[in-house]
Every structure is written in structure tokens, then in C-alpha cells.
Design an enzyme around this catalytic site. Structure first.
Site, PDB file in Angstrom:
ATOM      1  N   VAL A 230       0.860  -1.187   0.000  1.00  0.00           N
ATOM      2  CA  VAL A 230       0.000   0.000   0.000  1.00  0.00           C
ATOM      3  C   VAL A 230       0.895   1.236   0.000  1.00  0.00           C
ATOM      4  CG1 VAL A 230      -1.828   1.245   1.197  1.00  0.00           C
ATOM      5  CG2 VAL A 230      -1.784  -1.257   1.245  1.00  0.00           C
ATOM      6  N   ASP A 231       0.790   2.026  -1.080  1.00  0.00           N
ATOM      7  CA  ASP A 231       1.672   3.187  -1.244  1.00  0.00           C
ATOM      8  C   ASP A 231       0.844   4.374  -1.712  1.00  0.00           C
ATOM      9  OD1 ASP A 231       3.673   4.982  -1.631  1.00  0.00           O
ATOM     10  OD2 ASP A 231       4.690   3.883  -3.232  1.00  0.00           O
ATOM     11  N   SER A 232       0.503   5.252  -0.776  1.00  0.00           N
ATOM     12  CA  SER A 232      -0.291   6.429  -1.140  1.00  0.00           C
ATOM     13  C   SER A 232       0.538   7.461  -1.888  1.00  0.00           C
ATOM     14  CB  SER A 232      -0.891   7.064   0.123  1.00  0.00           C
ATOM     15  OG  SER A 232       0.134   7.488   1.005  1.00  0.00           O
TER      16      SER A 232
END
Length: 446
Positions: A230-232
Site C-alpha cells: 500500500v503506497d499512497s
């Protein structure tokens, strides 16, 4: 406002060579010297203060008129009349005398070597931390005589380095109005401030030296289980070609969307899968994937996916909230295997003896020598759970390399790194650490 005063030269011994003071802008220079006198018992007449390499001579001026602002550091030379003779009498071999004094101070501060050795052997956490910081000392811990010899040699090396530093400062202060000397003194003051900042961080915020694990969630694509990162901070959702093949969607890649992604380095985009379903918890969500080479991560959930489904990264509860579902992030033991590479990543020798992770950029051994590792061993039990130990033996040296030596890496990769301002030697070292990965090498150097 708070300012600092650093004693950069003195012909007498002072209790503290770095003083922090709370002062007002309307305080005169004479008042400031009186405050300094109350702290270190040095008469105002013996104090010479410098600000921005300028000697402050008018005691009637206020700090505001001088240009002192909050956070400034003033340099101070101390010359007490009648002490020069005593200093000159012992100047026949000042370097040796300073080394002996420094070594004596270190030996007084340290416990008996045998007590220290038994303390290391009796606490596995302390021994493991010393082994990471100072392998030579840890390897000698089983032999009492060898341990004493190694410890003494390291103490002498540290004392020599400290004596050389003090001798350099004394030489620079021999001509206090030389601009080049003042620039070097200013750099020394800055380095002292950096060291103090490091020590404060070690004492008050040791958690900043820890290793943070990345955020992964379990997912499925086309019935194939995958651990999604998960990489915003990523604009699009990315999948590696290997993962796309394992998910049996490689035949859906639209190669009209191929290209080159540029950021910290470059990566080749093979194309785009316009629509596939990803299973998160019990949800089946339509998603598009950009298939990109050069990434260690199988699947990266980017901002397009997170915003589309209004996902929320909850670090307090350690979950990803998506459509009223709470998906726990994976624990460190469940992370993809490639993350283990960072635990044993290659180290690069930086300036001042620093050891830096070739992939993560984490500083394992800070530059310089904030203190003897053996001396720090007394406080290691409180810090033994830190992921990134601090301190380094002064014997650490960077291996030499001919800047024009042949390299096993392509000349094109080296050229791309040198084109952005780095030397050939730095390029080869970074490529060695990143195992030839151009993006990883540039990322480390930057």
C-alpha cells in the site's frame, strides 16, 4: 531567544565548551559576557566573541544590533593573561601530551576491561549490539588478553584522532583574523552542533533509529494470492511482469501504453491491463494495473485505487479501511521475502567512516566517532532493541578504489549516474551496493 556559545579555543580548561543561553534582543554584549562568566567562570576581559566570522568589539551594542537571531551560535576564544607561559612550557610535544590526557580521561570514564568483557558475555543483547557496531571487539571477547589489547588499541586511536582535532583547532586559532581559518572554525562549530544533535536524538528519541516496516495487505488477483504493498505516494497501481504472469493476465497487457517511467532513476513500462478484479478481504474490486519492470514489489496499490474506493490508512489500528472493511496490515514476519534482503543489505563506506545501507540508505554506523563503543556498552541494555545501532569504531576505513578502474557494470549505467553530478567512483560503489540496479543506485546517492 535561545542561542549557543561554542568555545573554539582556550588557554585554560573550561567546564563546558558549548553553552546554551536564553537571552533577550536588547541585552548588550557586555551583559552577555557577564552571563557567560556566571556559567563558566571566565572574566569578560578574557572573552573574545565572534559572530558570522566577525570579531565583536563594541560591548555597548545589543544583540539585535549585532544581528543575532534565535538559534545562532557564537564562537568564543578565551585568553587568560599569564597562562600562555605555562602552555608554552608544555608545548614541546603538544600532540603527544594531548593524546595522553585524552587517553587518561577515557580510561577513567571506562570500567575495568575485564568487567566490561564479562558484562558483554553475560548479556546476549549487549553482545549482539556490540558485534554489529564493533565486530573486532566482539570477536576478542572470548579471550581476556586479546580483548584488553583490542580495547586499548581502539582507545589510543580515538585519543589520537581527538588530539589531532584539538591541534588543528589550535593551529587555526593562531591567526584568528585569517578568513580561511575562520571558515574552517565555522565548519568545526557546525560539525559539533551536528554531533550534539545526534547525541540528543540518541538520548531523547532513540526510536528514530529504528527500522519501519512497509504496509502490506493480503490480496488475490485472478485467484492468485499476492501481498500488495500500500503506497499512497504512487500515482498508479503497479504490477511486476512476474506477478502478471503468475496471475495469468499477461496476455491482457495493452502495449500501446508502454513507455519509460522517470523519477529517481528510470523504469520500463510494458503496458497496461485495463480491467481485472482484485480480491481484498471479501470484496471483489475492479482495478487496472500498470505493468512495470525494475520493481522488487509484485503489486503496489497506488493512489488511483485508494482514492477510487476511498480507502483510509489507519496507522493507529494498523488497518486499511476500505468499503467498511478493516483489512489488517501484515506483520513483519509475513512480509514478502525480498524485504529480508534489506536486513543483510550491502554496506557502502561513506565519509568519516560512516557505513550506509546500499538499498535502504539507513546509516548503520554514523560518521565520525561520537564515543567509544566500549564506553557505550554500559548503556546498551536500554538501547538493545534498536534496529539501527549507533556509533562506530574509529578503525573503520573506506576501501580505496581507482576512480578509473574497470567495472563489471555497463558503461551506460555509470554514465547516467555521472551525468547527474556524481563521480565515477561513487557510481561504481552505488551500483555494487544495488547489485547493478540503476534506480536503486541513484536512489542511494540522492
Amino acid at each position: 531567544m535561545r542561542i549557543s556559545v561554542s568555545v573554539v579555543a582556550s588557554n585554560v580548561v573550561v567546564d563546558n565548551d558549548l553553552i546554551s543561553l536564553d537571552v533577550g534582543g536588547e541585552m548588550t554584549l557586555a551583559d552577555l559576557k557577564a552571563v557567560i562568566q556566571s556559567d563558566i567562570n571566565i572574566a569578560p576581559a578574557a572573552q573574545s566573541l565572534f559572530h558570522n566570522n566577525q570579531l565583536l568589539t563594541d560591548d555597548s551594542k545589543t544583540l539585535s544590533q549585532i544581528g543575532v537571531v534565535p538559534g545562532d551560535m557564537l564562537g568564543m576564544h578565551i585568553r587568560v593573561p599569564g597562562r600562555e607561559l605555562a602552555g608554552s612550557q608544555g608545548s614541546a610535544n603538544p600532540s603527544a601530551r594531548t593524546t595522553q590526557e585524552s587517553l587518561a580521561r577515557r580510561q577513567q570514564a571506562l570500567p575495568d576491561p575485564e568487567t566490561l568483557r564479562l558484562h558483554m558475555l553475560g548479556d546476549p543483547r549487549v553482545y549482539e549490539t556490540v558485534r554489529m557496531q564493533n565486530p573486532q571487539l566482539a570477536a576478542a571477547a572470548r579471550d581476556s588478553r586479546l580483548f584488553r589489547e583490542v580495547l586499548s588499541a581502539q582507545q589510543r586511536a580515538e585519543a589520537d584522532a581527538e588530539a589531532a582535532k584539538e591541534a588543528k583547532i589550535a593551529m587555526l586559532n593562531a591567526d584568528p583574523f585569517n578568513l580561511d581559518a575562520q571558515r574552517e572554525i565555522e565548519d568545526i562549530i557546525r560539525q559539533n552542533a551536528v554531533s550534539e544533535n545526534l547525541h540528543n536524538a540518541m538520548e531523547f528519541s532513540p526510536e528514530v533509529f529504528g527500522r519501519v516496516t512497509m504496509l502490506y495487505i493480503p490480496a488475490e488477483v485472478n485467484s492468485h494470492k499476492v501481498k500488495a504493498f500500500v503506497d499512497s505516494g504512487a500515482q498508479v497501481t503497479i504490477m511486476s511482469p512476474e506477478c502478471a504472469a503468475a496471475c495469468n493476465i499477461m496476455h491482457l497487457v495493452d502495449r500501446r501504453y508502454s513507455g519509460v517511467a522517470k523519477g529517481v532513476g528510470t523504469a520500463s513500462i510494458l503496458g497496461r491491463v485495463h480491467l481485472a478484479h482484485i480480491k481484498i478481504d471479501d470484496l471483489f474490486l475492479p482495478c487496472s494495473f500498470t505493468v512495470m519492470e525494475g520493481k522488487h514489489i509484485d503489486l503496489l496499490l497506488g493512489l488511483d485505487m485508494l482514492k477510487r474506493y476511498q480507502a483510509c490508512i489507519d496507522l493507529k489500528d494498523n488497518v486499511l479501511r476500505i468499503r467498511d472493511r478493516n483489512v489488517p496490515f501484515l506483520h513483519e514476519a509475513d512480509l514478502p521475502k525480498h524485504q529480508d534482503e534489506f536486513a543483510n543489505e550491502p554496506l557502502i563506506h561513506g565519509r568519516g567512516g560512516a557505513l550506509i545501507g546500499g538499498r535502504t540508505g539507513a546509516v548503520t554506523h554514523p560518521a565520525g566517532n561520537p564515543g567509544s563503543l566500549a564506553q557505550n556498552a554500559q548503556t546498551l541494555p536500554a538501547r538493545a532493541n534498536l534496529a539501527a545501532p549507533v556509533g562506530t569504531p574509529s578503525s573503520s576505513t573506506a576501501p580505496g578504489r581507482n576512480p578509473h578502474s574497470p567495472s563489471r557494470w555497463p558503461a551506460e549505467s555509470i554514465s547516467k549516474i555521472t551525468d547527474i553530478g556524481f563521480t565515477r567512483e561513487q557510481a561504481i560503489q552505488a551500483l555494487d551496493a544495488a547489485n547493478g540496479d540503476l534506480e536503486g543506485a541513484i536512489g542511494y546517492l540522492i
